[in-house]
Design a protein around this motif. Structure first.
Motif, PDB file in Angstrom:
ATOM      1  N   LYS A 296       0.828  -1.202   0.000  1.00 44.52           N
ATOM      2  CA  LYS A 296       0.000   0.000   0.000  1.00 44.52           C
ATOM      3  C   LYS A 296       0.866   1.258   0.000  1.00 44.52           C
ATOM      4  O   LYS A 296       0.449   2.302  -0.513  1.00 44.52           O
ATOM      5  CB  LYS A 296      -0.933   0.007   1.210  1.00 44.52           C
ATOM      6  CG  LYS A 296      -1.984  -1.084   1.208  1.00 44.52           C
ATOM      7  CD  LYS A 296      -3.021  -0.842   0.117  1.00 44.52           C
ATOM      8  CE  LYS A 296      -3.856   0.396   0.348  1.00 44.52           C
ATOM      9  NZ  LYS A 296      -4.814   0.267   1.471  1.00 44.52           N
ATOM     10  N   VAL A 297       2.056   1.165   0.587  1.00 40.92           N
ATOM     11  CA  VAL A 297       2.965   2.310   0.567  1.00 40.92           C
ATOM     12  C   VAL A 297       3.355   2.644  -0.865  1.00 40.92           C
ATOM     13  O   VAL A 297       3.374   3.811  -1.272  1.00 40.92           O
ATOM     14  CB  VAL A 297       4.214   2.030   1.417  1.00 40.92           C
ATOM     15  CG1 VAL A 297       5.184   3.210   1.355  1.00 40.92           C
ATOM     16  CG2 VAL A 297       3.830   1.746   2.861  1.00 40.92           C
ATOM     17  N   ALA A 298       3.650   1.585  -1.648  1.00 38.46           N
ATOM     18  CA  ALA A 298       4.012   1.792  -3.047  1.00 38.46           C
ATOM     19  C   ALA A 298       2.866   2.415  -3.839  1.00 38.46           C
ATOM     20  O   ALA A 298       3.099   3.147  -4.815  1.00 38.46           O
ATOM     21  CB  ALA A 298       4.423   0.463  -3.669  1.00 38.46           C
ATOM     22  N   TRP A 299       1.652   2.154  -3.394  1.00 37.97           N
ATOM     23  CA  TRP A 299       0.476   2.689  -4.083  1.00 37.97           C
ATOM     24  C   TRP A 299       0.138   4.101  -3.599  1.00 37.97           C
ATOM     25  O   TRP A 299      -0.086   5.015  -4.399  1.00 37.97           O
ATOM     26  CB  TRP A 299      -0.703   1.749  -3.845  1.00 37.97           C
ATOM     27  CG  TRP A 299      -2.013   2.245  -4.387  1.00 37.97           C
ATOM     28  CD1 TRP A 299      -2.212   3.056  -5.474  1.00 37.97           C
ATOM     29  CD2 TRP A 299      -3.315   1.964  -3.863  1.00 37.97           C
ATOM     30  NE1 TRP A 299      -3.546   3.296  -5.649  1.00 37.97           N
ATOM     31  CE2 TRP A 299      -4.255   2.635  -4.679  1.00 37.97           C
ATOM     32  CE3 TRP A 299      -3.769   1.198  -2.792  1.00 37.97           C
ATOM     33  CZ2 TRP A 299      -5.621   2.566  -4.441  1.00 37.97           C
ATOM     34  CZ3 TRP A 299      -5.128   1.135  -2.566  1.00 37.97           C
ATOM     35  CH2 TRP A 299      -6.051   1.804  -3.377  1.00 37.97           C
ATOM     36  N   VAL A 300       0.157   4.313  -2.294  1.00 30.90           N
ATOM     37  CA  VAL A 300      -0.278   5.583  -1.725  1.00 30.90           C
ATOM     38  C   VAL A 300       0.812   6.646  -1.801  1.00 30.90           C
ATOM     39  O   VAL A 300       0.554   7.799  -2.160  1.00 30.90           O
ATOM     40  CB  VAL A 300      -0.727   5.388  -0.253  1.00 30.90           C
ATOM     41  CG1 VAL A 300      -1.069   6.720   0.387  1.00 30.90           C
ATOM     42  CG2 VAL A 300      -1.922   4.453  -0.186  1.00 30.90           C
ATOM     43  N   SER A 301       2.044   6.271  -1.437  1.00 27.06           N
ATOM     44  CA  SER A 301       3.147   7.248  -1.444  1.00 27.06           C
ATOM     45  C   SER A 301       4.436   6.531  -1.805  1.00 27.06           C
ATOM     46  O   SER A 301       5.233   6.186  -0.927  1.00 27.06           O
ATOM     47  CB  SER A 301       3.278   7.929  -0.080  1.00 27.06           C
ATOM     48  OG  SER A 301       3.416   6.966   0.942  1.00 27.06           O
ATOM     49  N   PRO A 302       4.670   6.271  -3.087  1.00 25.28           N
ATOM     50  CA  PRO A 302       5.831   5.469  -3.523  1.00 25.28           C
ATOM     51  C   PRO A 302       7.172   6.049  -3.114  1.00 25.28           C
ATOM     52  O   PRO A 302       8.149   5.301  -2.998  1.00 25.28           O
ATOM     53  CB  PRO A 302       5.681   5.432  -5.049  1.00 25.28           C
ATOM     54  CG  PRO A 302       4.778   6.577  -5.380  1.00 25.28           C
ATOM     55  CD  PRO A 302       3.855   6.737  -4.223  1.00 25.28           C
ATOM     56  N   ASN A 303       7.252   7.347  -2.857  1.00 27.44           N
ATOM     57  CA  ASN A 303       8.533   7.945  -2.476  1.00 27.44           C
ATOM     58  C   ASN A 303       9.010   7.470  -1.102  1.00 27.44           C
ATOM     59  O   ASN A 303      10.196   7.623  -0.766  1.00 27.44           O
ATOM     60  CB  ASN A 303       8.425   9.473  -2.474  1.00 27.44           C
ATOM     61  CG  ASN A 303       8.225  10.040  -3.864  1.00 27.44           C
ATOM     62  OD1 ASN A 303       8.622   9.425  -4.856  1.00 27.44           O
ATOM     63  ND2 ASN A 303       7.598  11.205  -3.948  1.00 27.44           N
ATOM     64  N   ASN A 304       8.105   6.914  -0.318  1.00 27.31           N
ATOM     65  CA  ASN A 304       8.456   6.506   1.039  1.00 27.31           C
ATOM     66  C   ASN A 304       8.754   5.013   1.148  1.00 27.31           C
ATOM     67  O   ASN A 304       8.981   4.523   2.259  1.00 27.31           O
ATOM     68  CB  ASN A 304       7.308   6.853   2.004  1.00 27.31           C
ATOM     69  CG  ASN A 304       6.987   8.330   2.004  1.00 27.31           C
ATOM     70  OD1 ASN A 304       7.875   9.162   1.888  1.00 27.31           O
ATOM     71  ND2 ASN A 304       5.714   8.656   2.117  1.00 27.31           N
TER      72      ASN A 304
END
Length: 504
Positions: free
Chosen positions: A138-146
């Motif tokens: 979900k991190v890659a989907w919501v905020s890939p920079n993180n």
């Protein structure tokens, strides 16, 4: 003659029963440093070769050396994020990688289960790690920079779970449990010394050698808060609060009058460190822990009152010198204003978490990701790019892993509570009975302080200490139910008489 004398000395060193432990400690710390530097510098070819040789060594050296190694590893504040590179890790992470490799190899050779099937704590802990791994997508989907930063935090959570499994295997007797507590207390003196040195000298040179993040957090009134062994007052506070819980319930420290003096000096030293953090979350956690133990009848109300007054008294004494040279009235006004603004901002972030839950109920916005995307879900408008850590462990879990992860996490929390409560109800030896109460107190402080920060998602020594306390609880539970026949403990029908238990 000299030759025979030197040969005799070598023979004594080689045949001494503690030689393997000493060599194991030296080898473990050196290799932990090398592994950390290799990972940080992305020199994985050398790392693989090193691990191949190390696994063989660790599979055969005394596994109980970990009881001595871990307190040393946790007491090296200079290794934290000072190891440069995109995959910077702490010395504890490198230590777990090495020692778990030995545990894994030993388990395979001996045809033992790697993950204990009967451990009611390990299973939900590992399941939560698996859900966190799933939620990292979900991190890659919501905020890939993180994704890189959060993956490092996920690696640390995995290391904590592996460390728990390995440590439970090592703590197979009352002697090993008490030995671990002893060395944690010994090295706490070193940690307190470092904290005080930096606190009084304000030395940036020694700070950057000994710690991880900027050492000086000043309020508008220029009050220096003691955070010199971790990146925040919360982590420093929970470390010292946990050590205080163990120290007050470590019976050998108060067994006779001579030791009792040193025991009280240690308690006062740790209490002073807690006060100088000026961390309200830690203070509230301690009061919650003492209150719960008092309500359950495991500690008298008089002791709670005495501890509260002692903490308040030390606070007054430690701050008198600060207040003596400044405008006291303005100092109090500024401190109240700071506290109020901090509390209001955290409440807003807790309430804003509802927006995340409504939009991502099952898996949240990704493991440890709420702080980075807070602005998009805040109840305030126009803060879409704002970073907003909720400073709340439970909010972090439910927003980062959704109801799926939160349910498993609360299962872990409840099972730990029940296990520790069961250890308290059953009367073991006086040492184990007393220590069980200290472990439960440390756990209650962890839960109370968890309302004001997250202790399982950051690269600090405190996280490993918290998990070590969980492992000690499981070890006492195993001994209580006769899991180790060679170290079986005969349970008494009632708790040990109060007269047989020296009180600090």
């Amino acid at each position: 003659m000299p030759t025979s004398a030197s040969e005799d000395l070598i023979r004594r060193i080689v045949t001494h029963r503690n030689t393997r432990e000493v060599m194991g400690a030296m080898l473990g710390i050196a290799l932990a440093w090398i592994v950390g530097k290799s990972i940080a510098g992305e020199k994985f070819g050398f790392l693989i070769a090193l691990l191949g040789a190390t696994v063989f060594l660790l599979a055969f050296f005394n596994r109980h050396s970990i009881v001595v190694l871990f307190p040393i590893a946790i007491a090296l504040p200079n290794i934290g994020l000072d190891i440069p590179g995109p995959w910077a890790i702490t010395v504890e992470d490198a230590f777990v990688l090495l020692t778990f490799s030995g545990y894994l190899t030993r388990s395979i050779i001996n045809r033992q289960f790697i993950i204990p099937r009967d451990d009611r704590i390990a299973l939900p802990f590992l399941l939560f790690v698996m859900i966190a791994i799933l939620c990292i997508t979900k991190v890659a989907w919501v905020s890939p920079n993180n994704i890189l930063f959060n993956s490092k935090e996920l690696m640390r959570l995995t290391m904590l779970a592996l460390f728990y499994i390995m440590l439970v295997d090592v703590l197979d007797s009352p002697e090993q449990i008490l030995r671990l507590v002893k060395w944690l207390l010994v090295w706490a003196l070193w940690m307190a010394g470092i904290s005080y040195y930096i606190y009084f000298t304000h030395s940036p040179f020694w700070y950057y050698i000994l710690t991880m993040n900027p050492a000086y957090i000043f309020l508008r009134t220029k009050i220096l808060r003691m955070i010199s062994i971790a990146g925040s007052t919360s982590y420093t506070g929970i470390y010292y609060a946990s050590i205080l819980s163990l120290a007050t319930h470590y019976l050998p420290l108060f067994r006779d009058k001579g030791r009792r003096v040193w025991g009280w000096l240690l308690l006062l030293l740790i209490l002073s460190c807690i006060v100088l953090t000026f961390n309200r979350g830690t203070w509230v956690g301690i009061l919650i822990g003492l209150s719960v133990l008092s309500m359950k009848g495991y500690i008298s109300r008089r002791r709670v009152v005495v501890m509260t007054l002692l903490l308040a008294g030390i606070t007054v004494l430690m701050t008198t010198s600060l207040f003596g040279q400044i405008d006291v009235e303005q100092q109090v006004v500024d401190f109240v204003h700071y506290s109020r603004s901090s509390a209001e901002s955290r409440l807003v972030r807790w309430v804003s978490a509802i927006n995340v839950i409504l939009e991502h109920p099952l898996m949240g916005v990704g493991y440890n990701n709420y702080a980075f995307v807070y602005g998009h879900y805040s109840m305030y408008e126009g803060v879409s790019s704002m970073y907003g850590s909720p400073h709340n462990m439970f909010v972090d879990v439910i927003t980062g892993t959704g109801f799926l992860g939160f349910g498993v996490f609360m299962t872990l929390i409840v099972r730990l509570w029940r296990q520790m409560a069961a250890n308290l109800r059953a009367a073991l030896t006086p040492d184990m009975a007393r220590l069980s109460r200290g472990i439960f107190l440390a756990y209650l402080i962890f839960l109370g302080s968890g309302l004001f920060d997250s202790f399982l998602f950051k690269p600090h020594h405190s996280s490993y200490l918290i998990v070590a306390i969980w492992a000690m609880s499981t070890a006492i539970h195993r001994l209580r139910i006769g899991y180790y026949p060679e170290h079986s403990i005969v349970l008494a029908a009632e708790s040990p008489p109060a007269a047989e238990e020296p009180k600090p």
